[in-house]
Design a protein around this motif. Structure first.
Motif, PDB file in Angstrom:
ATOM      1  N   MET A 169      -0.057   1.019 -11.221  1.00  0.00           N
ATOM      2  CA  MET A 169       0.783   1.171 -12.416  1.00  0.00           C
ATOM      3  C   MET A 169       1.425   2.562 -12.436  1.00  0.00           C
ATOM      4  O   MET A 169       1.644   3.154 -13.488  1.00  0.00           O
ATOM      5  CB  MET A 169      -0.012   0.924 -13.700  1.00  0.00           C
ATOM      6  CG  MET A 169      -0.549  -0.487 -13.814  1.00  0.00           C
ATOM      7  SD  MET A 169       0.766  -1.724 -14.055  1.00  0.00           S
ATOM      8  CE  MET A 169      -0.171  -3.251 -13.805  1.00  0.00           C
ATOM      9  N   GLY A 170       1.733   3.054 -11.218  1.00  0.00           N
ATOM     10  CA  GLY A 170       2.279   4.402 -11.068  1.00  0.00           C
ATOM     11  C   GLY A 170       3.685   4.590 -11.582  1.00  0.00           C
ATOM     12  O   GLY A 170       4.151   5.734 -11.723  1.00  0.00           O
ATOM     13  N   PHE A 171       4.380   3.496 -11.869  1.00  0.00           N
ATOM     14  CA  PHE A 171       5.756   3.594 -12.374  1.00  0.00           C
ATOM     15  C   PHE A 171       5.872   3.110 -13.816  1.00  0.00           C
ATOM     16  O   PHE A 171       6.974   2.898 -14.323  1.00  0.00           O
ATOM     17  CB  PHE A 171       6.704   2.787 -11.479  1.00  0.00           C
ATOM     18  CG  PHE A 171       6.802   3.330 -10.082  1.00  0.00           C
ATOM     19  CD1 PHE A 171       7.722   4.313  -9.771  1.00  0.00           C
ATOM     20  CD2 PHE A 171       5.973   2.857  -9.080  1.00  0.00           C
ATOM     21  CE1 PHE A 171       7.815   4.813  -8.476  1.00  0.00           C
ATOM     22  CE2 PHE A 171       6.051   3.351  -7.781  1.00  0.00           C
ATOM     23  CZ  PHE A 171       6.974   4.336  -7.485  1.00  0.00           C
ATOM     24  N   GLY A 172       4.734   2.919 -14.468  1.00  0.00           N
ATOM     25  CA  GLY A 172       4.729   2.379 -15.827  1.00  0.00           C
ATOM     26  C   GLY A 172       3.855   1.143 -15.878  1.00  0.00           C
ATOM     27  O   GLY A 172       3.306   0.703 -14.870  1.00  0.00           O
ATOM     28  N   ASN A 173       3.707   0.580 -17.056  1.00  0.00           N
ATOM     29  CA  ASN A 173       2.857  -0.607 -17.221  1.00  0.00           C
ATOM     30  C   ASN A 173       3.402  -1.470 -18.353  1.00  0.00           C
ATOM     31  O   ASN A 173       4.147  -0.991 -19.213  1.00  0.00           O
ATOM     32  CB  ASN A 173       1.411  -0.189 -17.502  1.00  0.00           C
ATOM     33  CG  ASN A 173       1.279   0.592 -18.797  1.00  0.00           C
ATOM     34  OD1 ASN A 173       1.218   0.009 -19.877  1.00  0.00           O
ATOM     35  ND2 ASN A 173       1.265   1.917 -18.722  1.00  0.00           N
TER      36      ASN A 173
ATOM     37  N   LEU B  67      -2.511   8.768  -0.495  1.00  0.00           N
ATOM     38  CA  LEU B  67      -2.196   8.223  -1.813  1.00  0.00           C
ATOM     39  C   LEU B  67      -0.991   7.304  -1.686  1.00  0.00           C
ATOM     40  O   LEU B  67      -0.007   7.659  -1.031  1.00  0.00           O
ATOM     41  CB  LEU B  67      -1.840   9.333  -2.803  1.00  0.00           C
ATOM     42  CG  LEU B  67      -2.956  10.121  -3.493  1.00  0.00           C
ATOM     43  CD1 LEU B  67      -2.330  11.244  -4.327  1.00  0.00           C
ATOM     44  CD2 LEU B  67      -3.788   9.212  -4.383  1.00  0.00           C
ATOM     45  N   SER B  68      -1.074   6.141  -2.298  1.00  0.00           N
ATOM     46  CA  SER B  68       0.065   5.231  -2.304  1.00  0.00           C
ATOM     47  C   SER B  68       0.428   4.919  -3.750  1.00  0.00           C
ATOM     48  O   SER B  68      -0.401   4.407  -4.506  1.00  0.00           O
ATOM     49  CB  SER B  68      -0.276   3.946  -1.544  1.00  0.00           C
ATOM     50  OG  SER B  68       0.872   3.135  -1.410  1.00  0.00           O
ATOM     51  N   LEU B  69       1.641   5.279  -4.136  1.00  0.00           N
ATOM     52  CA  LEU B  69       2.091   5.023  -5.501  1.00  0.00           C
ATOM     53  C   LEU B  69       2.458   3.549  -5.620  1.00  0.00           C
ATOM     54  O   LEU B  69       3.357   3.062  -4.935  1.00  0.00           O
ATOM     55  CB  LEU B  69       3.287   5.914  -5.834  1.00  0.00           C
ATOM     56  CG  LEU B  69       3.598   6.104  -7.319  1.00  0.00           C
ATOM     57  CD1 LEU B  69       2.424   6.742  -8.060  1.00  0.00           C
ATOM     58  CD2 LEU B  69       4.849   6.954  -7.513  1.00  0.00           C
ATOM     59  N   ALA B  70       1.715   2.835  -6.464  1.00  0.00           N
ATOM     60  CA  ALA B  70       1.823   1.375  -6.508  1.00  0.00           C
ATOM     61  C   ALA B  70       2.474   0.905  -7.796  1.00  0.00           C
ATOM     62  O   ALA B  70       2.180   1.407  -8.882  1.00  0.00           O
ATOM     63  CB  ALA B  70       0.437   0.755  -6.364  1.00  0.00           C
ATOM     64  N   ASP B  71       3.330  -0.087  -7.649  1.00  0.00           N
ATOM     65  CA  ASP B  71       4.081  -0.620  -8.784  1.00  0.00           C
ATOM     66  C   ASP B  71       3.354  -1.791  -9.434  1.00  0.00           C
ATOM     67  O   ASP B  71       3.123  -1.797 -10.629  1.00  0.00           O
ATOM     68  CB  ASP B  71       5.473  -1.046  -8.289  1.00  0.00           C
ATOM     69  CG  ASP B  71       6.363  -1.530  -9.419  1.00  0.00           C
ATOM     70  OD1 ASP B  71       5.943  -1.486 -10.582  1.00  0.00           O
ATOM     71  OD2 ASP B  71       7.492  -1.958  -9.129  1.00  0.00           O
ATOM     72  N   THR B  72       2.991  -2.776  -8.658  1.00  0.00           N
ATOM     73  CA  THR B  72       2.193  -3.939  -9.061  1.00  0.00           C
ATOM     74  C   THR B  72       2.998  -4.999  -9.814  1.00  0.00           C
ATOM     75  O   THR B  72       2.897  -6.172  -9.506  1.00  0.00           O
ATOM     76  CB  THR B  72       0.960  -3.533  -9.916  1.00  0.00           C
ATOM     77  OG1 THR B  72       0.274  -2.470  -9.263  1.00  0.00           O
ATOM     78  CG2 THR B  72       0.017  -4.711 -10.098  1.00  0.00           C
ATOM     79  N   VAL B  73       3.760  -4.614 -10.826  1.00  0.00           N
ATOM     80  CA  VAL B  73       4.442  -5.625 -11.645  1.00  0.00           C
ATOM     81  C   VAL B  73       5.963  -5.535 -11.589  1.00  0.00           C
ATOM     82  O   VAL B  73       6.657  -6.227 -12.334  1.00  0.00           O
ATOM     83  CB  VAL B  73       3.973  -5.552 -13.122  1.00  0.00           C
ATOM     84  CG1 VAL B  73       2.557  -6.066 -13.248  1.00  0.00           C
ATOM     85  CG2 VAL B  73       4.092  -4.140 -13.674  1.00  0.00           C
TER      86      VAL B  73
END
Length: 286
Positions: free
Chosen positions: A144-148, A174-180
């Protein structure tokens, strides 16, 4: 062959984990064995999590026994969500990386790992210690690195604060993950260069999810930001079943390959094996 500077991480685990019908172990293994011959840096192949939570990955150990690692330089990554999973994963010599989803959204951390952010930080510390003792390498995803979508507070300062905390604990990838699929090219180009600059000794990657329409824009933004580690999945399959009812797919690997080839990157990929994997994928993701 020259060494490919881009670390391409193929993520069949993420692609398959949300499928409703169980993919037979033999078919999973055949698919992964083809992907192992393509030449990716890393294969995110399975996970050591509760089979009740992710039934599709219940056979990860059996799949691992079926993998042919005799003629590949690709390293295996397994996802873990708690200390039990870490202890299971480190038993296997074939596994190089242990990946942990560390959410900076409290709501998603509870949904995804059934633990709080504070508890998950303790798990990361334990994982780092066990990885060091067993010769494994930890990969921590800033999920949720770009928001949630839950209304939890998010801003760049929160991202950087948690990145700081994890690096201080000893995390080196470290991996910045978006997920959604909340990431935008603007967010990617704002956040990633600052992280890469601030943590110059740390390997910073991206694990993005996207609709097909926005994939290329996000790939280009990550490239312009200076990212050298990119997670993707063949045909953009997948999504996190713990995040939302409507799964937002991964970045499509073929789009990443096409984009980097156009930029003159020498990816050293076996496209014959890639095409065979594309063909076999229709039996899995039909």
């Amino acid at each position: 062959m020259s060494k490919n500077p881009f670390k391409l991480v193929e993520c069949p685990r993420d692609a398959m984990q949300g499928l409703h019908d169980f993919v037979p172990t033999a078919l999973k293994s055949a698919y992964l064995n083809l992907l192992l011959q393509v030449g990716f840096d890393t294969l995110d192949f399975g996970s050591f999590v509760s089979p009740k939570a992710i039934p599709q990955m219940a056979d990860t150990e059996a799949v691992l026994d079926n993998l042919d690692l005799s003629n590949t330089d690709t390293k295996l990554l397994a996802i873990v969500a708690n200390l039990r999973g870490v202890e299971e994963a480190i038993k296997h010599d074939q596994i190089h990386y242990l990946g942990f989803p560390f959410s900076i959204s409290e709501t998603f951390q509870q949904r995804n790992t059934n633990s709080s952010i504070k508890e998950s930080l303790n798990t990361v510390e334990e994982m780092l210690s066990l990885c060091e003792k067993s010769g494994k390498t930890a990969v921590v995803y800033l999920s949720m690195g770009f928001g949630n979508p839950y209304g939890d507070e998010w801003n760049y300062e929160i991202v950087e604060r948690w990145a700081d905390t994890l690096v201080e604990k000893g995390v080196r990838i470290l991996s910045l993950a978006d997920t959604v699929g909340i990431s935008t090219p603007e967010k990617i180009k704002t956040i990633l260069p600052q992280l890469i600059s601030h943590f110059s000794e740390i390997e910073i990657g991206v694990h993005l999810h996207s609709t097909p329409k926005e994939r290329l824009e996000k790939i280009e933004a990550a490239y312009q930001a200076g990212v050298m580690r990119i997670d993707s999945a063949l045909k953009g399959f997948g999504g996190c079943p713990m995040a939302a009812d409507d799964l937002t797919g991964n970045i499509a690997t073929e789009d990443v390959i096409q984009f980097l080839n156009a930029k003159g990157a020498d990816l050293n990929l076996n496209m014959k094996k890639w095409n065979e994997a594309m063909e076999l994928s229709t039996q899995i993701f039909s």
